[in-house]
Design a protein around this motif. Sequence first.
Motif, PDB file in Angstrom:
ATOM      1  N   GLY A   1      20.504 -79.455  19.428  1.00 34.62           N
ATOM      2  CA  GLY A   1      20.303 -78.900  20.770  1.00 34.62           C
ATOM      3  C   GLY A   1      21.649 -78.783  21.448  1.00 34.62           C
ATOM      4  N   PHE A   2      21.811 -77.725  22.236  1.00 30.80           N
ATOM      5  CA  PHE A   2      23.126 -77.476  22.848  1.00 30.80           C
ATOM      6  C   PHE A   2      22.974 -77.126  24.325  1.00 30.80           C
ATOM      7  N   VAL A   3      23.787 -77.789  25.152  1.00 25.58           N
ATOM      8  CA  VAL A   3      23.787 -77.532  26.599  1.00 25.58           C
ATOM      9  C   VAL A   3      25.213 -77.159  27.018  1.00 25.58           C
ATOM     10  N   PRO A   4      25.493 -75.861  27.172  1.00 27.44           N
ATOM     11  CA  PRO A   4      26.827 -75.463  27.643  1.00 27.44           C
ATOM     12  C   PRO A   4      26.939 -75.643  29.153  1.00 27.44           C
ATOM     13  N   THR A   5      28.030 -76.242  29.615  1.00 30.89           N
ATOM     14  CA  THR A   5      28.233 -76.427  31.060  1.00 30.89           C
ATOM     15  C   THR A   5      29.711 -76.217  31.401  1.00 30.89           C
ATOM     16  N   MET A   6      29.949 -76.151  32.718  1.00 31.76           N
ATOM     17  CA  MET A   6      31.335 -76.131  33.202  1.00 31.76           C
ATOM     18  C   MET A   6      31.667 -77.467  33.878  1.00 31.76           C
ATOM     19  N   GLY A   7      30.860 -78.490  33.608  1.00 27.28           N
ATOM     20  CA  GLY A   7      31.157 -79.817  34.144  1.00 27.28           C
ATOM     21  C   GLY A   7      30.773 -79.964  35.599  1.00 27.28           C
ATOM     22  N   ALA A   8      31.367 -81.002  36.253  1.00 24.74           N
ATOM     23  CA  ALA A   8      30.938 -81.401  37.600  1.00 24.74           C
ATOM     24  C   ALA A   8      29.410 -81.566  37.577  1.00 24.74           C
TER      25      ALA A   8
ATOM     26  N   ASN B   1      26.553 -74.044  16.228  1.00 20.18           N
ATOM     27  CA  ASN B   1      25.393 -73.673  15.404  1.00 20.18           C
ATOM     28  C   ASN B   1      24.097 -74.296  15.906  1.00 20.18           C
ATOM     29  N   PRO B   2      23.779 -74.129  17.179  1.00 24.23           N
ATOM     30  CA  PRO B   2      22.597 -74.824  17.695  1.00 24.23           C
ATOM     31  C   PRO B   2      21.287 -74.241  17.161  1.00 24.23           C
ATOM     32  N   THR B   3      20.306 -75.114  17.039  1.00 21.47           N
ATOM     33  CA  THR B   3      18.940 -74.668  16.762  1.00 21.47           C
ATOM     34  C   THR B   3      18.338 -74.138  18.065  1.00 21.47           C
ATOM     35  N   ARG B   4      18.585 -74.908  19.137  1.00 27.06           N
ATOM     36  CA  ARG B   4      18.073 -74.538  20.469  1.00 27.06           C
ATOM     37  C   ARG B   4      19.213 -74.678  21.480  1.00 27.06           C
ATOM     38  N   ALA B   5      19.263 -73.744  22.427  1.00 28.61           N
ATOM     39  CA  ALA B   5      20.269 -73.848  23.495  1.00 28.61           C
ATOM     40  C   ALA B   5      19.538 -73.783  24.833  1.00 28.61           C
ATOM     41  N   TYR B   6      19.986 -74.606  25.770  1.00 27.29           N
ATOM     42  CA  TYR B   6      19.267 -74.816  27.030  1.00 27.29           C
ATOM     43  C   TYR B   6      20.065 -74.234  28.198  1.00 27.29           C
TER      44      TYR B   6
ATOM     45  N   ASN C   1      21.846 -61.070  16.574  1.00 28.54           N
ATOM     46  CA  ASN C   1      21.040 -61.699  15.517  1.00 28.54           C
ATOM     47  C   ASN C   1      21.428 -63.144  15.262  1.00 28.54           C
ATOM     48  N   MET C   2      21.585 -63.906  16.333  1.00 28.44           N
ATOM     49  CA  MET C   2      21.975 -65.312  16.151  1.00 28.44           C
ATOM     50  C   MET C   2      20.714 -66.162  16.004  1.00 28.44           C
ATOM     51  N   PRO C   3      20.726 -67.115  15.072  1.00 27.76           N
ATOM     52  CA  PRO C   3      19.508 -67.904  14.833  1.00 27.76           C
ATOM     53  C   PRO C   3      19.370 -69.056  15.840  1.00 27.76           C
ATOM     54  N   VAL C   4      19.337 -68.723  17.110  1.00 24.79           N
ATOM     55  CA  VAL C   4      19.281 -69.740  18.173  1.00 24.79           C
ATOM     56  C   VAL C   4      18.071 -69.448  19.046  1.00 24.79           C
ATOM     57  N   GLN C   5      17.337 -70.503  19.362  1.00 22.10           N
ATOM     58  CA  GLN C   5      16.242 -70.346  20.322  1.00 22.10           C
ATOM     59  C   GLN C   5      16.803 -70.681  21.707  1.00 22.10           C
ATOM     60  N   VAL C   6      16.736 -69.720  22.633  1.00 16.71           N
ATOM     61  CA  VAL C   6      17.267 -69.948  23.980  1.00 16.71           C
ATOM     62  C   VAL C   6      16.125 -70.399  24.882  1.00 16.71           C
ATOM     63  N   ILE C   7      16.300 -71.555  25.476  1.00 17.84           N
ATOM     64  CA  ILE C   7      15.217 -72.159  26.263  1.00 17.84           C
ATOM     65  C   ILE C   7      15.616 -72.224  27.739  1.00 17.84           C
ATOM     66  N   GLY C   8      14.792 -71.634  28.588  1.00 20.38           N
ATOM     67  CA  GLY C   8      15.031 -71.650  30.034  1.00 20.38           C
ATOM     68  C   GLY C   8      14.405 -72.895  30.646  1.00 20.38           C
TER      69      GLY C   8
ATOM     70  N   ASN D   1      15.353 -82.352  19.996  1.00 18.82           N
ATOM     71  CA  ASN D   1      16.249 -82.179  18.841  1.00 18.82           C
ATOM     72  C   ASN D   1      16.732 -83.503  18.256  1.00 18.82           C
ATOM     73  N   ASN D   2      17.205 -83.442  17.007  1.00 22.01           N
ATOM     74  CA  ASN D   2      17.775 -84.633  16.370  1.00 22.01           C
ATOM     75  C   ASN D   2      19.147 -84.976  16.948  1.00 22.01           C
ATOM     76  N   VAL D   3      19.899 -83.944  17.297  1.00 24.51           N
ATOM     77  CA  VAL D   3      21.259 -84.137  17.805  1.00 24.51           C
ATOM     78  C   VAL D   3      21.427 -83.255  19.037  1.00 24.51           C
ATOM     79  N   THR D   4      22.131 -83.772  20.056  1.00 21.15           N
ATOM     80  CA  THR D   4      22.426 -82.937  21.232  1.00 21.15           C
ATOM     81  C   THR D   4      23.929 -82.876  21.465  1.00 21.15           C
ATOM     82  N   VAL D   5      24.399 -81.658  21.710  1.00 23.67           N
ATOM     83  CA  VAL D   5      25.812 -81.426  22.033  1.00 23.67           C
ATOM     84  C   VAL D   5      25.877 -80.830  23.431  1.00 23.67           C
ATOM     85  N   ILE D   6      26.789 -81.351  24.256  1.00 23.41           N
ATOM     86  CA  ILE D   6      27.069 -80.722  25.555  1.00 23.41           C
ATOM     87  C   ILE D   6      28.527 -80.266  25.540  1.00 23.41           C
TER      88      ILE D   6
END
Length: 281
Positions: A25-32, A142-147, A167-174, A48-53
């Motif tokens: 799982g991936f959460v892109p941010t600009m911090g703060a 290479n996220p499975t899901r991005a939030y 065609n990226m294999p990512v599920q985008v979750i709102g 997810n098994n692993v989360t990256v921010i």
Amino acid sequence: MLIFNYKADLEAHLAPYISKGSSIGFVPTMGALHNGHLSLLRQSVKDNNVTVISIFVNPTQFNNPEDLEKYPRTVDADIEQIATVSPDIIVFTPSVDEMYGGNTQSASFSFDGLEHQMEGSHRPGHFDGVGTIVKKLFEYVNPTRAYFGEKDFQQLQIVKKLVEKQNMPVQVIGCPITREPNGLAMSSRNQRLTGQDREKAAFIYKVLNEAKEKFKNEDVMQVKNYVEQAFAQHPEFELEYFEIADEDTLVPATVKENKKYRGFVAVMLSNVRLIDNISLN
Ligand code: AMP
């Protein structure tokens, strides 16, 4: 907690998870970071098994140099907050050079017209910057899901379009908008408001709710006029736009059809630009 500054180290760390089929799982941010970001992280940890921010203030998505310069940067406090969600979350905090290799420029994207509306027309180049950084980050993580938060609803739709077109294999979750108790949508930019302004800014959500109520019985133009008048009576706010738009295409409506609509607003308060939105039907 694991903190990576370099993409090669992040990729090397994630490779074994990817090869054994773990979900990332991936959460892109600009911090703060605030509770809105943490709600995305909690959802990712759950799914997810692993989360990256990632924490990266992306220069190419800022059309206003002063806004980029004043953007709050609080990495140490951010890391403490992330640890409260889970100490296993992986943090990626690259430098501008690491992400752009000395060429801090956007690629050019077509998002089938989504990029021309609202934030796109008021912040030239913004969504090319968003597309550029999200594409790079997705390639490294290479996220499975991005939030992504509905707070930036147009960005969420643009990222979904990016993934579809590339065609990226990512599920985008709102994820739903997290608000202060007074209704103000949480935002890193709120840190630049005084306590008094934060109280005043509750007015934005109040007007959005009134618009939603009026939308039941009134037509699009009546509701738009109502909101414009409401802000005109509060001169501390400078309204940039209020639009009622089709949720899928983001094309502003002039008459009601059988579609899902949202109200979108951007206002300036004490030189801080605030955006918010609400589902209308
Ligand atoms: P930012 O750090 O502002 O780029 O935001 C990173 C992510 O957090 C984006 O997907 C935002 O939409 C999301 N986000 C920001 N504020 C909120 C909020 N109040 N509620 C939910 N998500 C949010």
